[in-house]
Design an enzyme around this catalytic site. Structure first.
Site, short mmCIF file in Angstrom:
data_model
loop_
_atom_site.label_atom_id
_atom_site.label_comp_id
_atom_site.label_asym_id
_atom_site.label_seq_id
_atom_site.Cartn_x
_atom_site.Cartn_y
_atom_site.Cartn_z
N ARG A 78 0.70 -1.25 -0.07
CA ARG A 78 0.16 -0.10 0.00
C ARG A 78 0.83 1.27 -0.07
NH1 ARG A 78 -2.20 -3.96 3.25
NH2 ARG A 78 -4.39 -4.51 2.74
N HIS A 103 -0.77 -2.35 -4.55
CA HIS A 103 0.10 -3.29 -5.57
C HIS A 103 0.07 -2.75 -6.95
CE1 HIS A 103 0.18 -6.39 -2.64
NE2 HIS A 103 -1.04 -6.96 -2.68
N HIS A 174 3.17 -12.87 -5.16
CA HIS A 174 1.91 -12.71 -4.40
C HIS A 174 1.59 -14.31 -4.45
CE1 HIS A 174 -1.51 -11.39 -2.08
NE2 HIS A 174 -0.89 -10.08 -1.93
N GLU A 311 5.31 -12.74 1.61
CA GLU A 311 5.64 -11.71 0.28
C GLU A 311 6.77 -11.02 0.99
OE1 GLU A 311 2.00 -9.25 -0.46
OE2 GLU A 311 1.11 -10.71 0.56
#
Length: 346
Positions: A78, A103, A174, A311
């Site tokens: 973000r 993203h 991801h 991630e």
């Protein structure tokens, strides 16, 4: 190396799937979104299963995928209110997770066709140019992602990028893991360990507050192995905000060196995953937003907690937090990072 058609995008682009194989490890990647669509490994009995959540069609990846297996960018995670300032110049990005940018925006790297430039039985190289102004980001950015199987049981991802104008960059894969096999149910029994003593608390919109806080005494303490679900229903404010785990961990030791980041063990299958990275942080996400509307290749629906993401990345919203490791990339610099995913039994 086997390649085969995987369908056509709505824009008429032909998508290809590549299959990499080394001993018992089989990985499939498509050039749309540089997406990992399958990682097949045996369990303790030798039964093979795909251990990442996936979809069957390009249309699904274009329209409904929550970044299953994709490369997230230009900025993974973000950015607060879609705004940042670089060298005194303000930039605004699309808001696709109100009130924030997520993203890389609604048409980020996960929604683009990449170019395959090299492939063999154990490696595929994918590249793309993200043009100046794409999703609001400055600079022409040339990105390369290499998926390879350098040794039995290990998937390696190498990232490389260069720019012709100062920009910000945060890349990650991801993938949602379920070590019992995709479609087998939730992963709350998976035993997780994370090599981090601290994490980044967030506000109510899941933007880091700027504080790096100790994990000790919180449900985010995975310094010792613990089932993912053991503390996920505690009334801790951070867990309530995210609806589970969706938090950035500050990894131990110096970024830039390949060192352990996390591990995950499935008691039912006895499959084990060990993750190492050169990145400074790891985002743990417990698939909180899966709602049963998506159906995987198994023919079964995916519900909340049916996959877990590890991630490896830079810090979210780092352009707005000078105390975070910088995610700025300038002309003449080369961004590189490595993450490895080693699968074993026990």
């Amino acid at each position: 190396m086997r390649s085969e058609p995987f369908g056509t995008t709505r824009a008429g682009e032909r998508v290809t799937r590549y299959t990499l194989v080394r001993d018992d490890l089989r990985v499939q990647v498509i050039d749309y979104g540089a997406i990992v669509t399958a990682i097949e490994v045996p369990d303790r009995e030798g039964w093979r299963a795909n251990v990442v959540l996936a979809l069957d069609t390009v249309e699904g990846y274009e329209t409904v995928s929550p970044h299953f297996g994709a490369i997230a960018g230009r900025y993974a995670n973000r950015i607060a209110k879609g705004r940042f300032t670089l060298d005194g110049t303000p930039f605004e990005l699309p808001i696709n997770e109100p009130p924030n940018s997520m993203h890389g925006g609604p048409e980020g790297f996960a929604k683009r066709l990449w170019q395959m430039t090299e492939a063999d039985d154990t490696k595929v190289v994918l590249r793309r140019r993200s043009p100046d102004g794409e999703e609001g980001f400055p600079g022409n950015l040339d990105v390369e992602v290499v998926y390879s199987l350098p040794e039995p049981g290990t998937l390696r991802i190498d990232y490389r990028a260069e720019t012709d104008r100062p920009t910000v960059l945060n890349l990650t894969n991801h993938s949602y893991f379920n070590l019992a096999g995709e479609g087998t149910g939730d992963v709350m029994d998976h035993v997780v360990q994370i090599d981090a003593d601290a994490y980044a608390p967030t506000d109510a919109t899941q933007i880091p507050t700027g504080i790096i806080a100790p994990v000790a005494g919180t449900p985010l303490d995975f310094r010792e192995p613990a089932p993912l679900g053991a503390r996920i229903r505690q009334g801790d404010e951070q867990i309530v905000i995210a609806g589970g785990y969706d938090h950035t961990f500050a990894l131990r030791d110096s970024a830039g060196t390949l060192r352990p980041a996390a591990s995950c063990f499935c008691p039912a299958s006895e499959r084990r995953l060990d993750i190492a990275t050169t990145q400074p942080a790891l985002q743990l996400y417990s698939g909180n937003n899966l709602d049963g509307s998506l159906v995987g290749p198994s023919g079964r629906t995916y519900r909340s907690g049916d996959g877990v993401c590890f991630e490896t990345q830079g810090f979210p919203d780092a352009p707005n937090h000078p105390n975070f490791p910088s995610t700025v990339l300038r002309p003449g610099e080369v961004f590189t990072s490595i993450s490895t995913y080693r699968f074993s039994i026990g």
